[in-house]
Write a protein that holds these residues in place. Structure first.
Motif, PDB file in Angstrom:
ATOM      1  N   GLN A  61     -47.867 -65.557 -77.380  1.00  0.00           N
ATOM      2  CA  GLN A  61     -45.884 -65.790 -78.135  1.00  0.00           C
ATOM      3  C   GLN A  61     -45.287 -64.656 -77.222  1.00  0.00           C
ATOM      4  OE1 GLN A  61     -46.550 -63.899 -82.060  1.00  0.00           O
ATOM      5  NE2 GLN A  61     -48.463 -64.252 -82.519  1.00  0.00           N
ATOM      6  N   PHE A  62     -44.968 -65.443 -76.613  1.00  0.00           N
ATOM      7  CA  PHE A  62     -43.944 -65.813 -75.573  1.00  0.00           C
ATOM      8  C   PHE A  62     -42.348 -64.869 -75.901  1.00  0.00           C
ATOM      9  CE2 PHE A  62     -46.961 -67.795 -72.436  1.00  0.00           C
ATOM     10  CZ  PHE A  62     -47.422 -66.967 -71.990  1.00  0.00           C
ATOM     11  N   ASN A  63     -41.621 -66.725 -76.089  1.00  0.00           N
ATOM     12  CA  ASN A  63     -40.454 -66.056 -76.910  1.00  0.00           C
ATOM     13  C   ASN A  63     -40.448 -64.387 -78.172  1.00  0.00           C
ATOM     14  OD1 ASN A  63     -39.471 -68.321 -76.504  1.00  0.00           O
ATOM     15  ND2 ASN A  63     -40.691 -69.130 -77.189  1.00  0.00           N
ATOM     16  N   ALA A  64     -41.546 -64.304 -79.060  1.00  0.00           N
ATOM     17  CA  ALA A  64     -41.237 -63.329 -79.904  1.00  0.00           C
ATOM     18  C   ALA A  64     -41.799 -61.720 -78.548  1.00  0.00           C
ATOM     19  CB  ALA A  64     -42.487 -62.846 -80.362  1.00  0.00           C
ATOM     20  N   ALA A  65     -42.240 -62.072 -77.624  1.00  0.00           N
ATOM     21  CA  ALA A  65     -42.235 -61.177 -76.605  1.00  0.00           C
ATOM     22  C   ALA A  65     -41.296 -60.844 -75.842  1.00  0.00           C
ATOM     23  CB  ALA A  65     -43.494 -61.344 -75.635  1.00  0.00           C
ATOM     24  N   THR A  66     -40.483 -61.721 -75.692  1.00  0.00           N
ATOM     25  CA  THR A  66     -38.989 -61.710 -75.311  1.00  0.00           C
ATOM     26  C   THR A  66     -38.326 -60.806 -76.063  1.00  0.00           C
ATOM     27  OG1 THR A  66     -38.378 -63.297 -75.761  1.00  0.00           O
ATOM     28  CG2 THR A  66     -38.812 -63.473 -73.685  1.00  0.00           C
ATOM     29  N   GLU A  67     -37.823 -60.737 -77.282  1.00  0.00           N
ATOM     30  CA  GLU A  67     -36.825 -60.175 -78.797  1.00  0.00           C
ATOM     31  C   GLU A  67     -37.629 -58.895 -78.085  1.00  0.00           C
ATOM     32  OE1 GLU A  67     -34.990 -62.072 -80.065  1.00  0.00           O
ATOM     33  OE2 GLU A  67     -35.059 -63.266 -78.501  1.00  0.00           O
ATOM     34  N   TYR A  68     -38.133 -58.204 -78.573  1.00  0.00           N
ATOM     35  CA  TYR A  68     -39.000 -56.997 -78.038  1.00  0.00           C
ATOM     36  C   TYR A  68     -38.901 -56.253 -77.043  1.00  0.00           C
ATOM     37  CZ  TYR A  68     -42.079 -57.181 -82.676  1.00  0.00           C
ATOM     38  OH  TYR A  68     -42.286 -57.193 -83.996  1.00  0.00           O
ATOM     39  N   GLY A  94     -44.380 -55.866 -77.044  1.00  0.00           N
ATOM     40  CA  GLY A  94     -44.270 -57.425 -76.051  1.00  0.00           C
ATOM     41  C   GLY A  94     -45.363 -57.574 -75.483  1.00  0.00           C
ATOM     42  N   ASN A  95     -46.424 -56.368 -74.962  1.00  0.00           N
ATOM     43  CA  ASN A  95     -47.230 -55.970 -74.190  1.00  0.00           C
ATOM     44  C   ASN A  95     -48.304 -57.628 -74.927  1.00  0.00           C
ATOM     45  OD1 ASN A  95     -45.641 -55.145 -71.926  1.00  0.00           O
ATOM     46  ND2 ASN A  95     -46.738 -53.035 -72.007  1.00  0.00           N
ATOM     47  N   ALA A  96     -48.433 -56.934 -76.217  1.00  0.00           N
ATOM     48  CA  ALA A  96     -49.520 -57.286 -76.604  1.00  0.00           C
ATOM     49  C   ALA A  96     -49.171 -58.483 -76.752  1.00  0.00           C
ATOM     50  CB  ALA A  96     -49.791 -56.354 -78.121  1.00  0.00           C
ATOM     51  N   LEU A  97     -47.855 -59.035 -77.415  1.00  0.00           N
ATOM     52  CA  LEU A  97     -47.629 -60.039 -77.598  1.00  0.00           C
ATOM     53  C   LEU A  97     -47.974 -61.259 -76.701  1.00  0.00           C
ATOM     54  CD1 LEU A  97     -44.651 -60.327 -80.343  1.00  0.00           C
ATOM     55  CD2 LEU A  97     -46.180 -60.945 -80.780  1.00  0.00           C
ATOM     56  N   ILE A  98     -47.541 -61.084 -75.899  1.00  0.00           N
ATOM     57  CA  ILE A  98     -47.447 -61.803 -74.576  1.00  0.00           C
ATOM     58  C   ILE A  98     -49.378 -61.938 -74.386  1.00  0.00           C
ATOM     59  CG2 ILE A  98     -47.872 -61.688 -71.886  1.00  0.00           C
ATOM     60  CD1 ILE A  98     -45.406 -61.959 -72.309  1.00  0.00           C
ATOM     61  N   PHE A  99     -50.050 -61.104 -74.389  1.00  0.00           N
ATOM     62  CA  PHE A  99     -51.445 -61.915 -74.709  1.00  0.00           C
ATOM     63  C   PHE A  99     -52.255 -62.572 -75.674  1.00  0.00           C
ATOM     64  CE2 PHE A  99     -51.734 -58.467 -71.642  1.00  0.00           C
ATOM     65  CZ  PHE A  99     -52.717 -59.042 -70.849  1.00  0.00           C
ATOM     66  N   ASN A 113     -40.488 -61.836 -66.371  1.00  0.00           N
ATOM     67  CA  ASN A 113     -41.675 -62.794 -65.890  1.00  0.00           C
ATOM     68  C   ASN A 113     -42.148 -63.376 -66.115  1.00  0.00           C
ATOM     69  OD1 ASN A 113     -42.982 -61.963 -62.686  1.00  0.00           O
ATOM     70  ND2 ASN A 113     -41.577 -59.626 -63.587  1.00  0.00           N
ATOM     71  N   THR A 114     -41.455 -62.781 -68.057  1.00  0.00           N
ATOM     72  CA  THR A 114     -41.689 -63.608 -69.186  1.00  0.00           C
ATOM     73  C   THR A 114     -40.718 -64.896 -69.285  1.00  0.00           C
ATOM     74  OG1 THR A 114     -41.761 -61.334 -70.238  1.00  0.00           O
ATOM     75  CG2 THR A 114     -41.745 -63.255 -71.764  1.00  0.00           C
ATOM     76  N   TYR A 115     -39.538 -64.578 -68.869  1.00  0.00           N
ATOM     77  CA  TYR A 115     -39.097 -65.803 -69.091  1.00  0.00           C
ATOM     78  C   TYR A 115     -39.521 -66.778 -67.702  1.00  0.00           C
ATOM     79  CZ  TYR A 115     -35.746 -64.521 -71.863  1.00  0.00           C
ATOM     80  OH  TYR A 115     -35.159 -64.466 -73.440  1.00  0.00           O
ATOM     81  N   THR A 116     -40.595 -66.126 -67.116  1.00  0.00           N
ATOM     82  CA  THR A 116     -41.234 -67.283 -65.994  1.00  0.00           C
ATOM     83  C   THR A 116     -42.586 -68.115 -66.749  1.00  0.00           C
ATOM     84  OG1 THR A 116     -40.540 -66.196 -63.881  1.00  0.00           O
ATOM     85  CG2 THR A 116     -42.127 -67.484 -63.848  1.00  0.00           C
ATOM     86  N   LEU A 117     -42.789 -67.298 -67.214  1.00  0.00           N
ATOM     87  CA  LEU A 117     -43.842 -67.949 -68.480  1.00  0.00           C
ATOM     88  C   LEU A 117     -43.298 -69.053 -69.735  1.00  0.00           C
ATOM     89  CD1 LEU A 117     -46.011 -64.869 -69.985  1.00  0.00           C
ATOM     90  CD2 LEU A 117     -46.901 -66.339 -68.004  1.00  0.00           C
TER      91      LEU A 117
END
Length: 517
Positions: free
Chosen positions: A238-245, A230-235, A271-275
């Motif tokens: 790919q925020f939606n994919a990150a939320t799944e992890y 999830g952390n790597a996908l944020i950078f 914080n991902t949903y904030t993004l």
């Protein structure tokens, strides 16, 4: 009948395996008091005591006993034991932030393992060397506010050296057919590439780590892999994919009854949903994080949750709710002595009061307790949370195997006379083994000179405390993500009246920290 040294030591080992390190050290110390002429037994006791004190975070005592172990191993010409003791000293020094000394000790472990043809020891030493440079690189990164991957040359060099050692370790454990060790190597290669800004590579390695974790049914390692993915996908945006992890991280944290990790997963999701500008969902998860922080008495984490909630409510233009949480953030910052947080919260309160057209006299005192709305927390099993165990039982090996798989750690050190070793009974049976001055395997002075050089600038060599990084919050991951939100949302946040803090205004405390394997 008085218990023998061996009997006391075996009971100490049993207690440590059960996770009772306090009880274990008491029995090991008693074994030392009784003493023994068996040099192998005494060496094993020293190693066990060093490991147990390490788990108890009594690093001075850990160094002391690992140093005794090194001295004894060197005296009797036990090269394998000397290598393990050196490695153990290195790992303890790493925790204390004394990386140059740690590298010297772990290099000694590597050299001896290669000399003796000890492939297992060599693999462990390579892994430990990777850990040393990885930890040193993270320390060098502390406080640096550059974008991911834009690293100073010295930091990049340190992390690339970590990568090289992890790759050598991976190659060797593949040769040995050690799948569990391969999983650890994949995970730490992912972590190091993450710090280097190589996020595609990081994802590749973390997926390998995830596969092996599933293969072994290792739920804790699986959880770490999901979080790191999830952390790597944020950078990569790919925020939606990150939320799944992160959702999978949260699910496994609850299965493992690990409230600390559950809170961190909620924080990451918030914080991902904030993004994603899904502020209502962000608020749901920040409230979940807030409740756990309160249960665990994590005041720093509670303050971070209030900060995040304040900003989320600003985004929804609900300034009254934003003011409520921002005032709580201000109160907590004052309470814990967080001057940067207090300064930022005060500015935010002033801006919100201006937006609402109210003055301080118009406001009632902040409530001492939050009244969290039930519909925010309606989540399966959430209210059945239980406290997570803070200690896990060590996977120690048999006493006479010298805990080959437990944490290697040691500082070697200056010539402690063998006659001063605690618990050693010198008899005619072992006297011949203790005359090690002419032993051809006695290490050269190069090892000691390198250590002395590393230690020359230290005022208090033996009683150094681990470096402090400011207020720490168990429910909040180690690294600061507020700066990332600012960069990613630079064009989205102009309309928000309450600004998020810069890196200079806040300690690194957000959720994109790689998880140690």
């Amino acid at each position: 009948m008085e218990a023998s040294c061996l009997e006391l030591a075996l009971e100490g080992e049993r207690l440590c395996k059960a996770g009772d390190f306090k009880g274990g050290t008491a029995f090991f110390e008693a074994a030392v008091q009784v003493g023994t002429e068996d040099l192998k037994t005494l060496s094993a006791i020293y190693s066990q005591l060093g490991n147990a004190y390490f788990y108890l975070k009594e690093y001075g005592k850990a160094l002391e006993y690992h140093r005794h172990d090194l001295t004894l191993a060197r005296t009797i010409g036990d090269r394998i034991g000397e290598g393990k003791a050196s490695g153990n000293l290195g790992n303890t020094l790493k925790v204390l932030g004394r990386y140059d000394e740690a590298v010297v000790c772990c290099q000694r472990h590597l050299d001896i393992s290669q000399e003796q043809g000890d492939k297992v020891g060599e693999a462990r030493a390579l892994y430990n060397m990777g850990n040393m440079f990885h930890a040193k690189g993270k320390q060098q990164l502390w406080g640096i506010s550059q974008d991911p991957g834009e690293l100073p040359p010295d930091v990049r060099d340190t992390l690339q050296r970590a990568t090289a050692f992890y790759e050598m370790n991976l190659s060797l454990v593949k040769e040995l057919g050690d799948r569990a060790a391969q999983g650890r190597a994949f995970g730490n290669l992912g972590n190091t590439h993450y710090l280097l800004g190589n996020f595609v590579e990081a994802i590749k390695f973390h997926r390998e780590r995830l596969s092996i974790a599933k293969e072994f049914g290792d739920k804790a390692a699986e959880r770490r892999a999901y979080s790191n993915l999830g952390n790597a996908l944020i950078f990569l945006g790919q925020f939606n994919a990150a939320t799944e992890y992160y959702r999978k991280t949260l699910q496994l944290s609850r299965q493992l009854k690990d409230q600390v990790m559950e809170a961190q997963a909620c924080y990451s999701l918030g914080n991902t949903y904030t993004l994603l500008q899904e502020y209502e969902r962000a608020i749901d998860y920040h409230l979940k994080h807030l409740l756990i922080a309160q249960e665990l008495n994590d005041r720093v984490g509670e303050g971070r949750a209030c900060w995040s909630l304040g900003n989320a409510y600003v985004s929804l233009e609900n300034h009254r709710q934003a003011l409520h949480y921002t005032r709580r953030h201000l109160d907590i910052s004052r309470e814990i002595g967080d001057r940067n947080g207090e300064m930022t919260a005060r500015m935010n309160v002033e801006e919100l009061m201006e937006a609402l057209g109210v003055k301080e006299a118009d406001l009632s005192p902040s409530e001492s307790e939050f009244k969290v709305q039930g519909n925010r927390l309606s989540d399966d099993s959430y209210l059945q949370m239980t406290n997570a165990s803070l200690l896990t039982s060590p996977q120690t090996e048999e006493l006479f195997d010298l805990i080959a798989s437990s944490q290697s750690r040691r500082l070697d050190d200056q010539r402690v006379g063998v006659s001063n070793l605690p618990g050693l009974r010198i008899t005619h049976n072992n006297l011949g083994h203790l005359g090690g001055d002419s032993d051809p395997q006695e290490p050269s002075d190069d090892f000691f000179n390198m250590l002395i050089k590393c230690q020359s600038s230290r005022i208090d060599d033996q009683r150094c405390s681990p470096p402090e990084g400011g207020p720490r919050a168990p429910t909040v991951p180690d690294e600061d993500f507020f700066s990332l939100i600012q960069r990613v949302q630079a064009k989205r946040m102009d309309e928000q009246r309450v600004q998020l803090p810069s890196d200079e205004q806040e300690c690194r405390c957000f959720f994109f920290s790689s998880v140690e394997q």
